[in-house]
Design a protein around this motif. Structure first.
Motif, mmCIF file in Angstrom:
data_model
loop_
_atom_site.group_PDB
_atom_site.id
_atom_site.type_symbol
_atom_site.label_atom_id
_atom_site.label_comp_id
_atom_site.label_asym_id
_atom_site.label_seq_id
_atom_site.Cartn_x
_atom_site.Cartn_y
_atom_site.Cartn_z
ATOM 1 N N LYS A 411 -27.414 -19.342 -42.231
ATOM 2 C CA LYS A 411 -26.520 -19.992 -43.185
ATOM 3 C C LYS A 411 -26.370 -19.160 -44.461
ATOM 4 C CE LYS A 411 -27.660 -24.761 -41.855
ATOM 5 N NZ LYS A 411 -28.212 -26.040 -42.368
ATOM 6 N N SER A 454 -21.397 -15.680 -48.364
ATOM 7 C CA SER A 454 -20.676 -16.517 -47.402
ATOM 8 C C SER A 454 -19.291 -15.972 -47.133
ATOM 9 C CB SER A 454 -20.572 -17.957 -47.927
ATOM 10 O OG SER A 454 -19.815 -17.986 -49.125
ATOM 11 N N ILE A 455 -18.837 -16.213 -45.912
ATOM 12 C CA ILE A 455 -17.464 -15.895 -45.499
ATOM 13 C C ILE A 455 -16.843 -17.195 -45.011
ATOM 14 C CG2 ILE A 455 -16.060 -14.643 -43.829
ATOM 15 C CD1 ILE A 455 -18.036 -12.381 -43.950
ATOM 16 N N SER A 456 -15.703 -17.536 -45.560
ATOM 17 C CA SER A 456 -15.093 -18.827 -45.271
ATOM 18 C C SER A 456 -14.697 -18.944 -43.808
ATOM 19 C CB SER A 456 -13.869 -19.041 -46.167
ATOM 20 O OG SER A 456 -12.918 -18.014 -45.947
ATOM 21 N N SER A 457 -14.639 -20.168 -43.357
ATOM 22 C CA SER A 457 -14.255 -20.443 -41.974
ATOM 23 C C SER A 457 -12.742 -20.615 -41.871
ATOM 24 C CB SER A 457 -14.967 -21.705 -41.488
ATOM 25 O OG SER A 457 -14.539 -22.043 -40.191
ATOM 26 N N ASP A 462 -17.761 -25.145 -41.759
ATOM 27 C CA ASP A 462 -18.775 -24.554 -42.625
ATOM 28 C C ASP A 462 -18.581 -23.056 -42.745
ATOM 29 O OD1 ASP A 462 -19.912 -27.032 -42.946
ATOM 30 O OD2 ASP A 462 -21.344 -26.770 -41.290
ATOM 31 N N ALA A 463 -18.960 -22.505 -43.892
ATOM 32 C CA ALA A 463 -18.852 -21.067 -44.119
ATOM 33 C C ALA A 463 -19.857 -20.321 -43.251
ATOM 34 C CB ALA A 463 -19.075 -20.750 -45.593
ATOM 35 N N HIS A 464 -19.586 -19.052 -43.029
ATOM 36 C CA HIS A 464 -20.440 -18.209 -42.196
ATOM 37 C C HIS A 464 -21.232 -17.246 -43.080
ATOM 38 C CE1 HIS A 464 -18.336 -19.459 -38.468
ATOM 39 N NE2 HIS A 464 -17.248 -19.452 -39.239
ATOM 40 N N SER A 465 -22.450 -16.974 -42.687
ATOM 41 C CA SER A 465 -23.261 -15.990 -43.395
ATOM 42 C C SER A 465 -22.766 -14.589 -43.086
ATOM 43 C CB SER A 465 -24.726 -16.136 -42.982
ATOM 44 O OG SER A 465 -25.479 -15.019 -43.376
ATOM 45 N N SER A 466 -22.826 -13.707 -44.080
ATOM 46 C CA SER A 466 -22.389 -12.324 -43.860
ATOM 47 C C SER A 466 -23.253 -11.637 -42.806
ATOM 48 C CB SER A 466 -22.447 -11.540 -45.175
ATOM 49 O OG SER A 466 -23.752 -11.542 -45.720
ATOM 50 N N ASP A 501 -12.812 -16.285 -40.959
ATOM 51 C CA ASP A 501 -11.701 -15.779 -41.761
ATOM 52 C C ASP A 501 -12.140 -14.500 -42.451
ATOM 53 O OD1 ASP A 501 -9.359 -15.456 -43.084
ATOM 54 O OD2 ASP A 501 -9.690 -17.063 -44.549
#
Length: 530
Positions: A411, A454-457, A462-466, A501
């Motif tokens: 996360k 974070s990288i947006s979904s 939920d956002a994604h971990s780099s 994204d």
């Protein structure tokens, strides 16, 4: 207007960083091994401090049992619950309930109230409390056992002698000297060879631009230096005493009897090989595609740094500060590595003897300062253990899906998230996670690893971990076929289809950070059979 003196009463607030508080904060940044060095220095300065045996290893507490004062309400809730994704988190702290009374009752020290929690700078009060101890305690010792608990124990420092000696590794220079003694016999030759051996670096290369400089230093001619160098270049490991990468590879190919004209042309054009320009290499070497592929494979099988297999500085393995594993009941257990934590003892018996012998004011002041410093160190180490355990447990609770399912489920996390979770300052969390390593079933990770952007979904989830995005990117590239190399645009399209994204420039940045070549270079490498 006449100037007249006057008195004003003003009230202001400021944070005073006492020397003890500064050192206590510094302890948070140290790893267990660095902490052991720090404690040994304190023991040398303070005659009342002793270092006892390390802890007997971490003690696991299972089934969500209360592990002590560091396992506060929020930690115990993690062990009792199970449906919040944490699967139960248990902090195993070897009973961090301290034998001494921290009257504030707050375990989240090392913040603004740290000074009031971990030490008492009043040396006189320390001396009074020691002198007023029960008679049976006079020969005991106040100790920090490495696992977090502070207790009183009898006996002094168990000084043990060395029962064995370690055999030193043979360095590259020693290995070459042994071979040189057999290959050369004349005193002058051995003198020149010894000088050349001293010029060899850890990788096995000769650190000199020209033999003319060596000849001038030794008072001989360049031809004699070259003759002796040619003898030394036949020694093991193959390729040693080379002055360039090309010469190193040539020496190894000659020993394998593979240094033909085509291979020599390839060695002389290593820059084309670095560019993966196979068409130009085929023209230069005068061979076809199959031959150039076999030649490149032979080059890659050679050792470009032959000296590294001998001697050199020993590599120190990473020692974990925290262990994480699953208990029999399915809860995650977080525990400190007590084997590397120092056990600090305040020798009460020696203190009693010093107090009786101290007659002058200066001597009594010295003893008081030693008592205050020793008690502060014991309390500071106890508080450090509590804080590391609390931060680590919060990390495991937040990243429970990572421990269960892998990197793809990591996360996004910031220092502020953990700081808010455990009611501490961001800077405290930063210091705790600095240079600390966690060992878990998925491997060894630095605590900083779990803090990712974070990288947006793309689908609003939920956002994604780099880190998880990098992992997925590497999965896609590793799974591509030689005839279907994925370009950065194609990678973006695939990942956006999976709800990530991400922009093309971000894919290129992540790919370069992982040292993955571009699609054009990967196509050449796959065609070469790499």
């Amino acid at each position: 207007m006449a100037l007249t003196p006057r008195l004003d009463l003003r009230q202001s607030q400021q944070l005073v960083m006492t020397p003890q508080l500064q050192q206590a904060i510094k302890l948070l940044q140290l790893s267990n091994l660095e902490l052991a060095d720090y404690v040994s220095q304190e023991v040398e300065r303070n005659p009342l401090l002793d270092v006892g045996e390390p802890g007997d290893g971490p003690i696991t507490q299972e089934g969500g049992e209360q592990g002590g004062s560091a396992s506060d309400d929020y930690l115990r809730e993690g062990g009792e619950q199970g449906g919040d994704g944490s699967d139960g988190i248990v902090a195993a702290d070897r009973g961090l309930e301290s034998a001494m009374d921290t009257s504030s009752g707050n375990d989240g020290a090392l913040d603004t109230d740290f000074e009031t929690n971990i030490y008492n700078s009043d040396a006189a009060s320390d001396r009074v409390s020691t002198e007023s101890a029960p008679e049976g305690m006079s020969s005991g010792s106040l100790s920090y056992d490495g696992g977090g608990s502070v207790k009183s124990s009898g006996g002094g420092f168990d000084e043990r002698g060395l029962d064995q000696t370690l055999e030193g590794e043979e360095s590259l220079q020693d290995y070459l000297m042994r071979q040189m003694a057999v290959a050369l016999h004349g005193p002058a030759e051995r003198l020149i060879a010894t000088h050349l051996i001293d010029l060899v670096d850890d990788a096995g290369y000769l650190r000199t631009e020209s033999l003319d400089e060596v000849a001038e230093q030794l008072g001989t001619d360049e031809m004699e230096i070259g003759r002796i160098l040619s003898v030394l270049q036949t020694l093991e490991p193959s390729g040693v005493f080379a002055r360039s990468l090309g010469e190193c590879l040539s020496l190894q190919l000659k020993e394998l009897d593979r240094f033909d004209p085509a291979m020599e042309a390839l060695i002389n054009n290593l820059d084309l090989l670095a560019k993966r320009d196979m068409a130009a290499l085929k023209r230069v070497c005068g061979v076809d595609q199959d031959d150039i592929t076999d030649m490149v494979k032979e080059i890659r099988a050679l050792n470009p740094k032959p000296g590294l297999m001998f001697g050199g500085a020993s590599v120190q393995p990473v020692v974990p500060d925290i262990f994480v594993h699953k208990s029999r009941v399915g809860t995650w257990v977080v525990e400190l590595n007590t084997d590397t934590l120092p056990k600090v003892l305040v020798n009460q018996q020696y203190l009693s003897e010093l107090s009786e012998a101290a007659s002058g004011k200066e001597a009594r002041t010295f003893v008081s300062d030693c008592v205050s410093s020793a008690n502060w160190l014991v309390k500071a180490l106890d508080q450090r253990a509590r804080t590391i355990l609390k931060v680590s447990t919060a990390l495991v609770k937040t990243q429970s899906h990572f421990f269960e399912h892998g990197v793809r489920f990591l996360k996004p996390l910031t220092l502020k998230d953990i700081a808010d979770e455990i009611s501490m300052h961001e800077s405290t969390v930063s210091r705790v996670t600095n240079n600390k390593f966690m060992s878990c079933p998925r491997g060894m990770f630095e605590l900083k690893y779990f803090f990712t952007s974070s990288i947006s979904s793309g689908d609003g989830g939920d956002a994604h971990s780099s880190e998880s995005v990098k992992f997925r990117l590497k999965e896609l590239i590793d799974g591509e076929e030689p005839k279907k190399i994925l370009s950065d645009d194609k990678l973006v399209a695939i990942m956006q289809g999976e709800g990530i994204d991400i922009a093309r420039r971000t894919v290129a940045k992540y790919r370069e950070a992982m040292r993955i070549p571009s699609s054009v270079q990967r196509r050449r490498l796959k065609n070469m059979g790499s």
